[in-house]
Structure formats: C-alpha cells, structure tokens
Design a protein around this motif. Structure first.
Motif, mmCIF file in Angstrom:
data_model
loop_
_atom_site.group_PDB
_atom_site.id
_atom_site.type_symbol
_atom_site.label_atom_id
_atom_site.label_comp_id
_atom_site.label_asym_id
_atom_site.label_seq_id
_atom_site.Cartn_x
_atom_site.Cartn_y
_atom_site.Cartn_z
ATOM 1 N N GLY A 34 0.835 -1.201 0.000
ATOM 2 C CA GLY A 34 0.000 0.000 0.000
ATOM 3 C C GLY A 34 0.862 1.241 0.000
ATOM 4 O O GLY A 34 2.073 1.186 -0.286
ATOM 5 N N ALA A 35 0.275 2.350 0.354
ATOM 6 C CA ALA A 35 0.991 3.625 0.309
ATOM 7 C C ALA A 35 2.177 3.659 1.268
ATOM 8 O O ALA A 35 3.125 4.418 1.051
ATOM 9 C CB ALA A 35 0.036 4.777 0.611
ATOM 10 N N ARG A 36 2.143 2.852 2.340
ATOM 11 C CA ARG A 36 3.273 2.862 3.279
ATOM 12 C C ARG A 36 4.543 2.296 2.656
ATOM 13 O O ARG A 36 5.638 2.462 3.202
ATOM 14 C CB ARG A 36 2.931 2.076 4.546
ATOM 15 C CG ARG A 36 2.735 0.587 4.354
ATOM 16 C CD ARG A 36 2.666 -0.146 5.673
ATOM 17 N NE ARG A 36 2.139 -1.494 5.520
ATOM 18 C CZ ARG A 36 2.188 -2.415 6.465
ATOM 19 N NH1 ARG A 36 2.761 -2.145 7.624
ATOM 20 N NH2 ARG A 36 1.671 -3.610 6.278
ATOM 21 N N ASP A 37 4.424 1.602 1.519
ATOM 22 C CA ASP A 37 5.587 0.984 0.885
ATOM 23 C C ASP A 37 6.243 1.884 -0.153
ATOM 24 O O ASP A 37 7.198 1.480 -0.824
ATOM 25 C CB ASP A 37 5.165 -0.337 0.230
ATOM 26 C CG ASP A 37 4.635 -1.326 1.253
ATOM 27 O OD1 ASP A 37 5.441 -1.804 2.079
ATOM 28 O OD2 ASP A 37 3.425 -1.606 1.250
ATOM 29 N N HIS A 47 -1.420 3.821 -5.412
ATOM 30 C CA HIS A 47 -2.706 4.152 -6.034
ATOM 31 C C HIS A 47 -2.588 4.160 -7.550
ATOM 32 O O HIS A 47 -3.491 3.696 -8.259
ATOM 33 C CB HIS A 47 -3.175 5.520 -5.528
ATOM 34 C CG HIS A 47 -4.447 5.975 -6.155
ATOM 35 N ND1 HIS A 47 -4.571 7.194 -6.762
ATOM 36 C CD2 HIS A 47 -5.653 5.370 -6.273
ATOM 37 C CE1 HIS A 47 -5.801 7.333 -7.235
ATOM 38 N NE2 HIS A 47 -6.476 6.249 -6.949
ATOM 39 N N LEU A 48 -1.464 4.657 -8.066
ATOM 40 C CA LEU A 48 -1.227 4.616 -9.508
ATOM 41 C C LEU A 48 -1.227 3.170 -9.999
ATOM 42 O O LEU A 48 -1.769 2.860 -11.067
ATOM 43 C CB LEU A 48 0.104 5.293 -9.849
ATOM 44 C CG LEU A 48 0.566 5.195 -11.315
ATOM 45 C CD1 LEU A 48 -0.422 5.891 -12.241
ATOM 46 C CD2 LEU A 48 1.958 5.793 -11.478
ATOM 47 N N THR A 78 -7.224 0.920 -3.006
ATOM 48 C CA THR A 78 -5.890 1.011 -2.419
ATOM 49 C C THR A 78 -5.998 1.703 -1.076
ATOM 50 O O THR A 78 -6.722 2.693 -0.936
ATOM 51 C CB THR A 78 -4.941 1.832 -3.312
ATOM 52 O OG1 THR A 78 -4.974 1.313 -4.631
ATOM 53 C CG2 THR A 78 -3.514 1.774 -2.784
ATOM 54 N N SER A 79 -5.301 1.188 -0.091
ATOM 55 C CA SER A 79 -5.255 1.824 1.226
ATOM 56 C C SER A 79 -3.805 2.112 1.585
ATOM 57 O O SER A 79 -2.890 1.875 0.788
ATOM 58 C CB SER A 79 -5.895 0.920 2.283
ATOM 59 O OG SER A 79 -5.066 -0.185 2.573
ATOM 60 N N ALA A 80 -3.601 2.598 2.785
ATOM 61 C CA ALA A 80 -2.237 2.842 3.237
ATOM 62 C C ALA A 80 -1.445 1.552 3.350
ATOM 63 O O ALA A 80 -0.212 1.565 3.255
ATOM 64 C CB ALA A 80 -2.255 3.555 4.583
ATOM 65 N N ASP A 81 -2.131 0.407 3.524
ATOM 66 C CA ASP A 81 -1.458 -0.856 3.784
ATOM 67 C C ASP A 81 -1.650 -1.916 2.714
ATOM 68 O O ASP A 81 -0.796 -2.792 2.569
ATOM 69 C CB ASP A 81 -1.941 -1.433 5.121
ATOM 70 C CG ASP A 81 -1.674 -0.496 6.281
ATOM 71 O OD1 ASP A 81 -0.490 -0.182 6.510
ATOM 72 O OD2 ASP A 81 -2.629 -0.059 6.942
ATOM 73 N N PHE A 82 -2.761 -1.875 1.974
ATOM 74 C CA PHE A 82 -3.081 -2.954 1.040
ATOM 75 C C PHE A 82 -3.568 -2.423 -0.296
ATOM 76 O O PHE A 82 -4.007 -1.277 -0.401
ATOM 77 C CB PHE A 82 -4.189 -3.857 1.621
ATOM 78 C CG PHE A 82 -3.909 -4.354 3.008
ATOM 79 C CD1 PHE A 82 -2.853 -5.210 3.254
ATOM 80 C CD2 PHE A 82 -4.705 -3.957 4.071
ATOM 81 C CE1 PHE A 82 -2.592 -5.671 4.534
ATOM 82 C CE2 PHE A 82 -4.457 -4.408 5.352
ATOM 83 C CZ PHE A 82 -3.389 -5.272 5.586
#
Length: 410
Positions: A34-37, A47-48, A78-82
């Motif tokens: 997710g976004a944290r990565d 997200h892209l 898409t989330s911050a994690d998945f």
C-alpha cells in the motif's frame, strides 16, 4: 463462515468459501502492499498501480473487455497498507477471472502509453479530490502534524502531482516486481463454486508464477507527538471544521480494539454520546463524529465536528467540549455494560449483514488469511473488552497530547 485455506508452492495463499445461494462468484486478490511501501519521492505510486493493473498485462491487452465478455465486472481499492482487486462474474465462467488475475500477477505489459494515460488519470483525480473539493487538503495537513517521517505522513493519493508525473517506467518495473508477487498476496474465492475446482484453477493459472523477493515494509519507528498543538488553516470551504487527533496503536497491538470501540461509543448511531450530548444536548454543534485509521502500524483516532457558529469563541467552546466528552470515557464507572452491549450488537449486525454479500465475504476472508486469523477474530476481541479496559484505553489515548486542526473559511 465455513472456509478452506491452502498454499501453493510459490507462496500464494488461497482461500475458498462456497455460497450455493448465488449463481455468481467473487475472485479477490489482496496484495500486501500500500501507500506505506512508497518512498518519499514517489508518493501516490500504490494508487497509480491500482490503475496500471487494468492497463494491460503481458498476455492480456484489455482486462475489462475480456472480463465483460464473460459477463463480469471488476474494481479495486488502495489503502495505506493494502491493494485489493476483485472480479464478479457468473460462477460458470470463473476460469476467465483466474486467467486474468494470474496474467497481471505474472507481469504487466509495461506500456509507456498505459503509464502516461494512467498518470494523467491519477493526476486529475488528485486535482478533483484534493485541490478542487472543499476540505480536500485537510488530511494532508493533519497527517503532517501527526507523523514526522513514516509514509503514513502522506495520504494514499500522494503528496503532490509532481510525484506521479515524475514516475518512470524503470521505477514502475522495480515496484511491481518488489511487491506484486504470489508470495505477497492472498487469493480468495467466494461463490457457487466447489473447492476442487478452485484448487485445480489455482494450480493451473497461478502455480507456475515464481515467487519473488518482496521488499519489507518500513519500520514503525515514528515517535508519537510529544506535545499538543493547535493549527488553524483557511480555505475555500463552506463551514468551519474542527479536528482533534490522537496517535493510537496499530492493528494487532494492545488497545487497538478498545480504540475502535471508543469511536463506536462516541459516534456510531443516534444513541451515541456525541449525538446525544453534543449535537442534541447543546446548541454548539451541527455535527460530531469519530473514527480510527485502521492502520497496520500505529495510526490515529480522530474526533471531528462542525460548529453551529463561526465566531472564534464558539469554535473554541466546541473544541473543548469535543475533547471533554471523549475524555469522560476515561472516568471510572462512566462506561456501563449496557452501553457496551449496544455497541457490540451494532457492530455484529453490521458484520453479519455485510458478509451476506459474496464480494464482501471474499474481501473479509482475504484480509483474515493475510493476518493469519479467523474472519470474525475482531468480534471475539471486541467481546473480550470490558468497561474497565475501555476506561484504561481512554485514559491512555486522551491523556496524550492532542493534535488539533481548525479549518475555517477564507
């Protein structure tokens, strides 16, 4: 929920639950990315990728066209994690979904045309949701106050459009092969299909994909804010909004479940405390709510309200009353068993009703398998909470410094 889980030799975890009440099936692929990565130079990349995964894979140039021909539809989030993808189609055509999902797990087409197109789409989405919508930049401002360096500091959509515009094909390839792998995913299948068929299809379409070296998640070492702060910002918004946010533990950490229940006690339903005591009990509030981030790493609990009046004194009173009402949960004897039972029943009802849907059940099952737990584990954890544990968690959460954000009209 009756279900079966098995793992392919390449590390792909597969979950199956049969629902004979439908002629349809949901094929869901949950990636542990997710976004944290993302790194700080390429925010918004996860997200892209949600968009890029529909832009053509190595053997399938038109994902949606092939699925539509089989009577199906698809979507993703898409989330911050998945990152999660799901396909809905008639059960008799299930092999089409297996073929499509396996091909984009094998490799994207890495088309420059697709990349340019999807970058434009995501940039326009950023402009629409963050720049041209009231309160669209509120989360950007709030997260910067809550985190100093963890990737959660930036919302899922990204920090700024230049980060998406600057993404190169080389970086896309690297990110894909570092995260979108069978050993970093869960495939869940729910609908009118038997287990033997799922096993056969999983082995046929996913078994040949080689495992990859997955880049680890960033460490959860961002310190909690050491002091309270109140920041006022102005924008093109119709009303003042006030937010009080508190850092809280991540999923599977102590106090996470209590924090979730606290927000239910405060703001879930017409009988919740914010509605009874603030919105209906005073003339200060037009609305008041509470929620948690639900992050895997340490997240936040947020109290949010719209004051009835815009003058500075009223806004200040609202902020004080919002925090005071939440803080009452920390007082000994202030939480009773009846109130908690009412919150439990509401959550259990929402859980049971949502999982009557095969699509929702597939997502619930996938996340449970990724966490290594039963799908209804959170219900059991919720039932183990007591008034005393809620009061203790409230003292810890609301006893810490609050990060306050006041967003006023220009």
């Amino acid at each position: 929920m009756d279900y079966t889980v098995f793992t392919l030799d390449n590390g792909l975890r597969v979950a199956h639950s049969r629902m004979e009440s439908t002629a349809m099936v949901a094929v869901n692929v949950l990636y542990d990315v997710g976004a944290r990565d993302e790194d700080s130079r390429h925010t918004g990349l996860a997200h892209l990728f949600e968009h890029l995964m529909f832009g053509g894979s190595v053997n399938v140039p038109d994902f949606d066209g092939v699925l539509a021909a089989a009577g199906g539809s698809s979507n993703a989030w898409t989330s911050a994690d998945f990152t999660n993808f799901y396909d809905i189609l008639p059960a008799r055509n299930i092999e089409t979904a297996f073929y499509l999902e396996s091909d984009r797990m094998l490799s994207l087409a890495f088309s420059q045309r697709s990349l340019d197109t999807q970058k434009s789409v995501v940039i326009e989405e950023f402009k629409q949701t963050c720049l041209n919508q009231p309160y669209g930049d509120l989360q950007h401002r709030l997260m910067e106050l809550l985190y100093s360096h963890h990737p959660y500091r930036v919302p899922v959509i990204g920090k700024e459009t230049s980060h998406i515009a600057g993404v190169t094909m080389d970086y896309v390839r690297d990110f894909f092969f570092s995260h979108y792998a069978p050993n970093n995913a869960v495939l869940s299948v729910v609908g009118n299909v038997d287990l033997d068929t799922v096993k056969r299809m999983a082995d046929k379409w996913f078994g040949h994909i080689q495992p990859r070296t997955v880049r680890p998640h960033p460490s959860d070492d961002d310190p909690y804010p050491s002091s309270g702060k109140t920041v006022t910002m102005h924008g093109s918004v119709p009303n003042t909004v006030i937010v009080s946010a508190f850092r809280m533990p991540g999923y599977n950490q102590p106090m996470y479940t209590e924090a979730d229940i606290i927000t239910d006690l405060l703001a879930n339903g017409k009988s919740a405390r914010f509605t009874r005591n603030l919105v209906l009990g005073t003339d200060l509030f037009a609305s008041a709510e509470a929620c948690i981030s639900g992050y895997e790493d340490s997240g936040w609990l947020m109290l949010q309200a719209v004051p009835s009046c815009e003058d500075e004194a009223s806004v200040k009173k609202c902020l004080e009353a919002l925090n005071s009402e939440a803080g009452k949960l920390a007082e000994p004897g202030n939480v009773d068993a009846y109130e908690m039972e009412r919150a439990y029943n509401r959550v259990e009802t929402e859980y049971m009703l949502s999982n009557m849907s095969y699509r929702k059940r597939a997502q619930t099952l996938a996340k449970a398998v990724l966490h290594g737990e039963e799908p209804d584990t959170f219900l059991h954890r919720m039932r183990q909470c007591t008034p005393a544990s809620i009061e203790s968690a409230a003292r810890s959460l609301f006893g810490a410094p609050a990060v306050n954000l006041i967003y006023r009209p220009e």
